[in-house]
Design an enzyme around this catalytic site. Structure first.
Site, PDB file in Angstrom:
ATOM      1  N   SER A 292      23.931  28.054  37.547  1.00 37.11           N
ATOM      2  CA  SER A 292      25.135  27.303  37.878  1.00 37.11           C
ATOM      3  C   SER A 292      26.368  28.033  37.361  1.00 37.11           C
ATOM      4  CB  SER A 292      25.094  25.908  37.259  1.00 37.11           C
ATOM      5  OG  SER A 292      25.321  25.967  35.857  1.00 37.11           O
ATOM      6  N   ASP A 293      27.476  27.852  38.051  1.00 42.27           N
ATOM      7  CA  ASP A 293      28.744  28.237  37.456  1.00 42.27           C
ATOM      8  C   ASP A 293      28.992  27.296  36.278  1.00 42.27           C
ATOM      9  OD1 ASP A 293      31.189  29.454  36.980  1.00 42.27           O
ATOM     10  OD2 ASP A 293      31.821  29.388  39.073  1.00 42.27           O
ATOM     11  N   TRP A 294      29.937  27.639  35.432  1.00 43.73           N
ATOM     12  CA  TRP A 294      30.136  26.933  34.165  1.00 43.73           C
ATOM     13  C   TRP A 294      30.674  25.526  34.416  1.00 43.73           C
ATOM     14  CZ3 TRP A 294      27.838  31.115  34.036  1.00 43.73           C
ATOM     15  CH2 TRP A 294      27.474  31.793  32.877  1.00 43.73           C
ATOM     16  N   GLN A 295      29.844  24.518  34.184  1.00 45.76           N
ATOM     17  CA  GLN A 295      30.108  23.099  34.424  1.00 45.76           C
ATOM     18  C   GLN A 295      30.018  22.721  35.902  1.00 45.76           C
ATOM     19  OE1 GLN A 295      33.039  21.286  31.125  1.00 45.76           O
ATOM     20  NE2 GLN A 295      34.052  22.817  32.392  1.00 45.76           N
ATOM     21  N   ALA A 296      29.285  23.507  36.692  1.00 44.96           N
ATOM     22  CA  ALA A 296      29.139  23.192  38.117  1.00 44.96           C
ATOM     23  C   ALA A 296      27.915  22.340  38.397  1.00 44.96           C
ATOM     24  CB  ALA A 296      29.069  24.476  38.944  1.00 44.96           C
TER      25      ALA A 296
END
Length: 873
Positions: A292-296
């Site tokens: 995941s992208d950061w906090q996605a």
């Protein structure tokens, strides 16, 4: 489970939604309806026999089969924002001597460290149209990451592709053309992974603007939305444009793919089963892991079922100490919500990518901390625990300055030259503009380069790195002038009109004006540019500076540093402007590389990787700057389909200044003798059969007591994310008020089905990149290129084809090369055209099909200067 083609349900939907609507509204509803993401389950499991992955999976199986459930969860879950040294890390496995995997930025260098290089942007590398240079740049970046202890380098980038020229992060990628981007990302991946670091292709997919990509970020700018932007992309456009370079990335053996922040067709990209399970893992046969992208990440078990394999940085929100996975993933496996085969598949994919690049269990230590450049500090930055040495200040630059200088010089595009270049010991050189000089506070004084002070070498955001130095154009040009005995003066301001006029109106002066336009990631706002550019004009009065200097000086040369095209319509044709160069984002050797081109040490052969439109409106697309759906997810319809950049300009006959692929040289070339040879390729056969059943690696206890946090002797770190439970009461341990639902109550049908699954006809059985027959060579095209000028030079012949259909672009790029040719000599340009090159995506049969429309091949020097043509029979 297969999704139902839109052709079967679309008429009913339109009849329901389009009653009383205008023709335009109905057409928009039609396009919106085509942009769907039907459910696709279960998540495809790895194929240990996949081409190029056999040895890696054998090693992964030997390793993963030893792991406990807690250790597998540790591999998949980040330890939290600021948990350890890198921008993202997963848990370690101390029992087996396996240190934490380090995930770290970035597209131009190792972010937040010291004694590292800052490379030219991907966009600048693409402008070289040089596959070997793209590989060399990737290998050097991989070497530096390896030297710092990075396991996964968070790049290269194919999303954004560059749908809108104002897109803030276009410069991190390569080009608005999918073929050029596909070559750029594939060569970069090969280089990075040959250096012993896992590459991460990002951002998958449709991540074309910064506005509204994250709820909190948008709310911080005063936009009241509850969900992120939805990029609405139809099936044909997805395959023929945005997915194309990711297929090249998968075929190149990329180890990881990062899913993006925004939604696609109103489903979050990191839990969109159509994207991750169907397109990426099934159709393309991706064998690595999805991060995941950061906090996605927005869900726990549901994102696992949809194909997510690793969550970064692990916490639901930065520094919350809570995670959708971690202990919750442990619980989900124990209660059967996430099947054992799925956690095994996650761990196997992660470790196969690890072993594929030649890494061993005993890794070199991480020798830096992203959170501080101080030598000593807390290893757990958020908790301020574990005070020790955190930075060893390892110099990883080697001889990479030479590569940086070469890429930046050869990626410089000569847009105009009436004879003033190359410079030959000019009598008097006047350099004008802030972009020629240094940032008065130092090149690293703005966090993540979030400003536009001094010469622009790189954009802003997580895609940046700290400069070890920045050679400015002013310093490099002055050094050359001193060597030549040239008189030299500079005015490093865009606003000193009287001083500038006084200087450039003197006799015998050659004036070089440096101007720029910047952009970056959305969490930084520079002069009202919230990541994406507000407009396509030059920054800091740059257009007026160019107009003024060229009105005063009859020999004015303009150099542009920018993150994409700018509007030059008002001044590019001024006869006093004798040369224009686009130098992109050149990195740390900026001044040296532009001197190489200006003085002819490098004969320019850069080609523009995007179109220079005459107006902002001429592109046909733009950033969505304001929410258009109330508080709900802003809706961005990619209704132009495949017609972006030069494809749109050709279709709409939109006014332009410099076409895609354009660039001048200090010598001249002629094209002749186009030959087309047809191959004896076999008839295309769709893939048939089914997979093996999902493999698992042994039973595990379901007694919650076996998963409790260890004894008081085990150190607990504040906000650090663990796989352990804090209670034998599952609901308390989960911190989820809805805990207790079974998988069948909230997961789609077949999400946990581990039985053999049918293979897609478009997929490749053990063939990453899709059906292997897509890459059969159908034609070989050759042409002769002669250097008709007085000096040696590199030419960049380009091959385009027409697919012939009424909904196809006029031409599409399908091949290119850079060829060094001596004066009077002739070289052969050769391109092998594959079945994929000649195919369209058929939405009905869900496969690539060569249409019956007539097809023509063109060879020339840009998308609009096509010297040679021949039919493809």
């Amino acid at each position: 489970m297969r999704y139902t083609p839109a052709a079967q349900w679309l008429p009913l939907l339109l009849s329901t939604l389009g009653v009383g609507a205008s023709d335009a509204d109905t057409e928009q509803l039609h396009k919106r309806a085509l942009a769907s993401s039907g459910p696709f389950y279960p998540s495809p499991w790895m194929d240990p026999a996949a081409d190029g992955w056999e040895e890696a999976y054998a090693k992964a199986k030997a390793f993963v089969s030893q792991l406990t459930l807690l250790e597998k969860v540790n591999l998949t879950t980040g330890v939290g924002w600021e948990g350890e040294q890198c921008v993202g890390q997963v848990g370690s496995i101390p029992r087996l001597g396996f240190r934490s995997l380090c995930m770290h930025d970035a597209p131009v260098g190792i972010r937040g460290t010291d004694y590292n290089s800052v490379f030219p942007s991907g966009q600048t590398a693409a402008a070289t149209f040089d596959k070997a240079l793209m590989y060399k740049r990737g290998f050097a970046m991989g070497e530096e990451a390896k030297g710092k202890g990075v396991t996964v380098l968070l790049g290269p980038v194919a999303g954004p592709l560059g749908r809108m020229p104002e897109g803030g992060r276009n410069w991190e990628g390569f080009s608005s053309d999918p073929v050029l981007t596909g070559v750029g990302i594939a060569e970069s991946i090969k280089g990075i992974q040959d250096a012993g670091v896992v590459a991460c292709a990002k951002h998958f997919i449709g991540n074309e603007q910064e506005h509204f990509r994250q709820i909190g970020e948008a709310q911080g700018y005063g936009f009241d939305i509850k969900e992120t932007l939805s990029s609405n992309i139809d099936d044909k456009t997805m395959h023929e444009l945005y997915l194309w370079p990711f297929a090249d990335a998968v075929r190149a053996g990329v180890g990881s793919v990062m899913c993006s922040y925004q939604q696609v067709n109103n489903s979050y990209a990191c839990q969109n089963s159509k994207l991750l399970n169907d397109l990426l893992k099934n159709e393309l046969g991706f064998q690595g892991f999805v991060m995941s992208d950061w906090q996605a990440q927005h869900t726990g078990a549901a994102s696992a079922a949809a194909g997510l394999d690793m969550t970064m940085p692990g916490d639901t929100v930065f520094n919350s100490g809570l995670s959708f996975w971690g202990a919750n993933l442990t619980l989900s496996v124990l209660n059967g919500t996430v099947p054992e085969w799925r956690i095994d598949d996650m761990a196997m994919r992660i470790m196969a990518a690890f072993f594929k690049v030649g890494l061993a269990v005993e890794q070199e230590p991480i020798n830096f901390s992203f959170w501080s450049l101080a030598t000593y500090g807390p290893i757990h930055w958020a908790a301020k625990k574990g005070f020790q040495q955190i930075n060893w200040h390892v110099d990883v630059r080697a001889n990479h300055a030479n590569i940086i200088r070469e890429v930046a010089a050869k990626g410089t595009v000569l847009l105009k030259n009436t004879g003033s270049l190359p410079l030959k010991k000019p009598k008097f050189l006047a350099v004008i503009g802030e972009d020629a000089g240094p940032n008065p506070l130092g090149p690293n004084s703005c966090n993540d380069r979030g400003c536009d002070n001094g010469s622009l070498g790189v954009g802003w955001g997580s895609g940046t790195a700290n400069y070890p130095y920045l050679v400015t154009p002013d310093s490099a040009l002055q050094a050359q002038a001193l060597k030549d005995g040239t008189r030299y003066e500079s005015v490093l301001s865009n606003y000193a009109a009287s001083q500038t006029k006084s200087l450039v109106t003197q006799d015998n002066v050659t004036a070089i004006v440096f101007v720029n336009a910047n952009s970056g990631e959305g969490y930084i706002n520079v002069d009202g540019n919230m990541g994406d550019r507000k407009n396509l004009t030059l920054w800091k009065n740059g257009d007026d500076l160019v107009k003024n200097v060229s009105s005063w000086c009859p020999n004015t040369i303009v150099v542009i540093h920018s993150t994409g095209p700018v509007l030059v319509t008002d001044w590019y044709n001024n006869p006093n402007i004798t040369a224009i160069l686009w130098a992109g984002l050149p990195g740390q050797e900026s001044g040296n590389s532009i001197v190489d081109v200006l003085y002819g040490k490098v004969n320019p052969f850069g080609r523009t990787p995007f179109t220079w439109g005459a107006t902002r409106e001429s592109y046909g697309t733009d950033v969505l700057y304001k929410p258009n759906n109330g508080k709900d997810a802003p809706q961005q319809d990619f209704s132009e389909g495949v017609f972006i950049d030069y494809r749109y300009f050709d279709k709409a006959n939109s006014p332009l200044v410099y076409e895609f692929g354009y660039g001048l040289s200090y010598t001249t070339f002629s094209y002749s003798n186009l030959q087309v040879e047809k191959s004896n390729a076999h008839t295309y056969r769709p893939t048939t059969g089914e997979t093996s059943p999902a493999p698992t690696f042994g039973n595990f206890s379901t007694d919650l007591n076996d998963y409790l946090f260890p004894s008081d002797e085990f150190p607990y770190i504040y906000q650090y994310l663990y796989p352990y439970l804090n209670s034998t009461d599952a609901k308390i341990a989960s911190a989820d008020p809805d805990y207790g639902q079974t998988a069948s109550e909230f997961l789609p049908p077949h999400a946990n089905d581990g039985s053999p699954q049918p293979l897609l006809r478009s997929s490749g059985k053990s063939s990453p990149g899709g059906n292997r027959q897509l890459y059969d060579v159908l034609y070989t095209v050759t042409a002769d290129i002669k250097n008709t000028g007085p000096i040696a030079g590199d030419e960049v012949p380009q091959l385009y084809i027409t697919l012939g259909g009424p909904d196809d672009p006029k031409v599409v790029l399908r091949g290119f090369d850079r060829i060094r040719i001596e004066p009077g000599q002739t070289a052969q340009f050769r391109v092998a055209l594959t079945r994929r090159d000649l195919s369209n995506w058929d939405t009905a049969v869900q496969d690539w099909v060569i249409s019956n429309y007539p097809k023509t091949v063109f060879v020339g020097r840009s998308s609009r200067k096509l010297d040679l043509s021949a039919p493809l029979t």
